[in-house]
Design a protein around this motif. Structure first.
Motif, PDB file in Angstrom:
ATOM      1  N   UNK A  94       0.824  -1.209   0.000  1.00  0.00           N
ATOM      2  CA  UNK A  94       0.000   0.000   0.000  1.00  0.00           C
ATOM      3  C   UNK A  94       0.856   1.257   0.000  1.00  0.00           C
ATOM      4  N   UNK A  95       1.970   1.246   0.736  1.00  0.00           N
ATOM      5  CA  UNK A  95       2.881   2.397   0.730  1.00  0.00           C
ATOM      6  C   UNK A  95       3.482   2.619  -0.652  1.00  0.00           C
ATOM      7  N   UNK A  96       3.919   1.545  -1.305  1.00  0.00           N
ATOM      8  CA  UNK A  96       4.518   1.666  -2.642  1.00  0.00           C
ATOM      9  C   UNK A  96       3.488   2.147  -3.670  1.00  0.00           C
ATOM     10  N   UNK A  97       2.240   1.635  -3.577  1.00  0.00           N
ATOM     11  CA  UNK A  97       1.193   2.063  -4.499  1.00  0.00           C
ATOM     12  C   UNK A  97       0.943   3.560  -4.351  1.00  0.00           C
ATOM     13  N   UNK A  98       0.831   4.030  -3.110  1.00  0.00           N
ATOM     14  CA  UNK A  98       0.602   5.463  -2.861  1.00  0.00           C
ATOM     15  C   UNK A  98       1.784   6.311  -3.313  1.00  0.00           C
ATOM     16  N   UNK A  99       3.010   5.824  -3.134  1.00  0.00           N
ATOM     17  CA  UNK A  99       4.202   6.571  -3.560  1.00  0.00           C
ATOM     18  C   UNK A  99       4.239   6.721  -5.081  1.00  0.00           C
ATOM     19  N   UNK A 100       3.811   5.698  -5.804  1.00  0.00           N
ATOM     20  CA  UNK A 100       3.837   5.736  -7.269  1.00  0.00           C
ATOM     21  C   UNK A 100       2.678   6.524  -7.860  1.00  0.00           C
ATOM     22  N   UNK A 101       1.486   6.425  -7.242  1.00  0.00           N
ATOM     23  CA  UNK A 101       0.286   6.950  -7.878  1.00  0.00           C
ATOM     24  C   UNK A 101      -0.409   8.068  -7.111  1.00  0.00           C
ATOM     25  N   UNK A 102       0.106   8.467  -5.963  1.00  0.00           N
ATOM     26  CA  UNK A 102      -0.555   9.495  -5.165  1.00  0.00           C
ATOM     27  C   UNK A 102      -1.496   8.873  -4.148  1.00  0.00           C
ATOM     28  N   UNK A 103      -1.969   9.708  -3.243  1.00  0.00           N
ATOM     29  CA  UNK A 103      -2.847   9.222  -2.167  1.00  0.00           C
ATOM     30  C   UNK A 103      -4.154   8.693  -2.764  1.00  0.00           C
ATOM     31  N   UNK A 122      -7.973   6.843  -2.875  1.00  0.00           N
ATOM     32  CA  UNK A 122      -9.234   6.742  -2.144  1.00  0.00           C
ATOM     33  C   UNK A 122      -9.553   5.256  -2.043  1.00  0.00           C
ATOM     34  N   UNK A 123      -9.791   4.781  -0.825  1.00  0.00           N
ATOM     35  CA  UNK A 123     -10.051   3.367  -0.588  1.00  0.00           C
ATOM     36  C   UNK A 123     -11.535   3.172  -0.310  1.00  0.00           C
ATOM     37  N   UNK A 124     -12.165   2.283  -1.094  1.00  0.00           N
ATOM     38  CA  UNK A 124     -13.582   1.967  -0.886  1.00  0.00           C
ATOM     39  C   UNK A 124     -13.725   0.463  -0.662  1.00  0.00           C
ATOM     40  N   UNK A 125     -14.746   0.101   0.086  1.00  0.00           N
ATOM     41  CA  UNK A 125     -15.026  -1.302   0.375  1.00  0.00           C
ATOM     42  C   UNK A 125     -16.445  -1.640  -0.064  1.00  0.00           C
ATOM     43  N   UNK A 126     -16.586  -2.831  -0.609  1.00  0.00           N
ATOM     44  CA  UNK A 126     -17.895  -3.374  -0.948  1.00  0.00           C
ATOM     45  C   UNK A 126     -17.859  -4.841  -0.552  1.00  0.00           C
ATOM     46  N   UNK A 127     -18.382  -5.146   0.622  1.00  0.00           N
ATOM     47  CA  UNK A 127     -18.257  -6.499   1.152  1.00  0.00           C
ATOM     48  C   UNK A 127     -16.798  -6.760   1.489  1.00  0.00           C
ATOM     49  N   UNK A 134     -14.497  -6.902  -1.003  1.00  0.00           N
ATOM     50  CA  UNK A 134     -13.699  -6.314  -2.081  1.00  0.00           C
ATOM     51  C   UNK A 134     -13.238  -4.911  -1.686  1.00  0.00           C
ATOM     52  N   UNK A 135     -11.927  -4.689  -1.810  1.00  0.00           N
ATOM     53  CA  UNK A 135     -11.327  -3.384  -1.521  1.00  0.00           C
ATOM     54  C   UNK A 135     -10.816  -2.808  -2.831  1.00  0.00           C
ATOM     55  N   UNK A 136     -11.132  -1.544  -3.092  1.00  0.00           N
ATOM     56  CA  UNK A 136     -10.691  -0.879  -4.316  1.00  0.00           C
ATOM     57  C   UNK A 136      -9.917   0.378  -3.947  1.00  0.00           C
ATOM     58  N   UNK A 137      -8.730   0.494  -4.537  1.00  0.00           N
ATOM     59  CA  UNK A 137      -7.889   1.679  -4.362  1.00  0.00           C
ATOM     60  C   UNK A 137      -7.943   2.453  -5.673  1.00  0.00           C
ATOM     61  N   UNK A 138      -8.381   3.714  -5.617  1.00  0.00           N
ATOM     62  CA  UNK A 138      -8.440   4.560  -6.807  1.00  0.00           C
ATOM     63  C   UNK A 138      -7.558   5.776  -6.544  1.00  0.00           C
ATOM     64  N   UNK A 139      -6.542   5.947  -7.389  1.00  0.00           N
ATOM     65  CA  UNK A 139      -5.587   7.033  -7.179  1.00  0.00           C
ATOM     66  C   UNK A 139      -5.890   8.205  -8.119  1.00  0.00           C
TER      67      UNK A 139
END
Length: 176
Positions: A5-14, A16-21, A23-28
């Motif tokens: 998660x730290x590497x993803x945020x460093x590459x793509x910016x902070x 937004x994390x959403x949950x549906x059941x 399933x977790x989705x990270x949208x940068x």
């Protein structure tokens, strides 16, 4: 998961994390999207890895490989001979593959209780043959494991792979 998660945020910016059941989705901000199922890691399961020439069977308890058996059996490769020889070699290859599957099935029965979920890897047809002979079934919810040579190191890597998260990235996330 913390390091990822730290590497993803460093590459793509902070993101937004959403949950549906589960399933977790990270949208940068740059359009990169990553999704995964947030379920607790599987603790107890069996592993069956088979390729022509070898097998590895293991039982995992509390996330650790506690019992295993690996073995090799010669299975002749394809031949370019034609006619009767080709048919004779094909029958020999089939008999050798059957012997390999039988040996692996014996170890599955001995090491993997019938109530455990089973992950498989290697040659799909041979794994299916082994599990049929052992009266067990592959768990379709577990990912298929790519295996070059079924050995102890492959079993240990399979334990980590089965227990890890499968993250799916969109094109923007893969580009970086």
């Amino acid at each position: 998961m913390h390091g990822w998660t730290e590497r993803f945020s460093a590459r793509h910016g902070q993101a937004i994390v959403t949950r549906s059941g589960t399933r977790v989705t990270w949208t940068s901000p740059d359009g990169a999207i990553a999704t995964y199922e947030d379920e607790p890691p599987l603790e107890d399961f069996g592993i069956v890895l088979v390729r022509r020439g070898g097998y590895a069977v293991g039982r995992v308890e509390d996330g650790r490989l506690v019992a295993h058996k690996t073995g090799t059996r010669y299975v002749q490769g394809r031949t370019k001979a034609g006619g009767w020889s080709q048919q004779r070699y094909a029958r020999r290859r089939a008999n050798q593959a059957d012997a390999l599957a039988g040996s692996a099935a014996d170890h599955v029965v001995r090491l993997v209780p019938g109530d455990l979920r089973i992950a498989g890897g290697g040659d799909r047809a041979l794994v299916a043959q082994v599990l049929t002979a052992a009266d067990r079934t592959l768990d379709p919810g577990l990912r298929w494991l790519e295996v070059k040579e079924p050995r102890l190191a492959s079993l240990e890597r399979a334990v980590r792979d089965v227990r890890s998260y499968a993250v799916v990235l969109n094109e923007a996330a893969r580009a970086r």
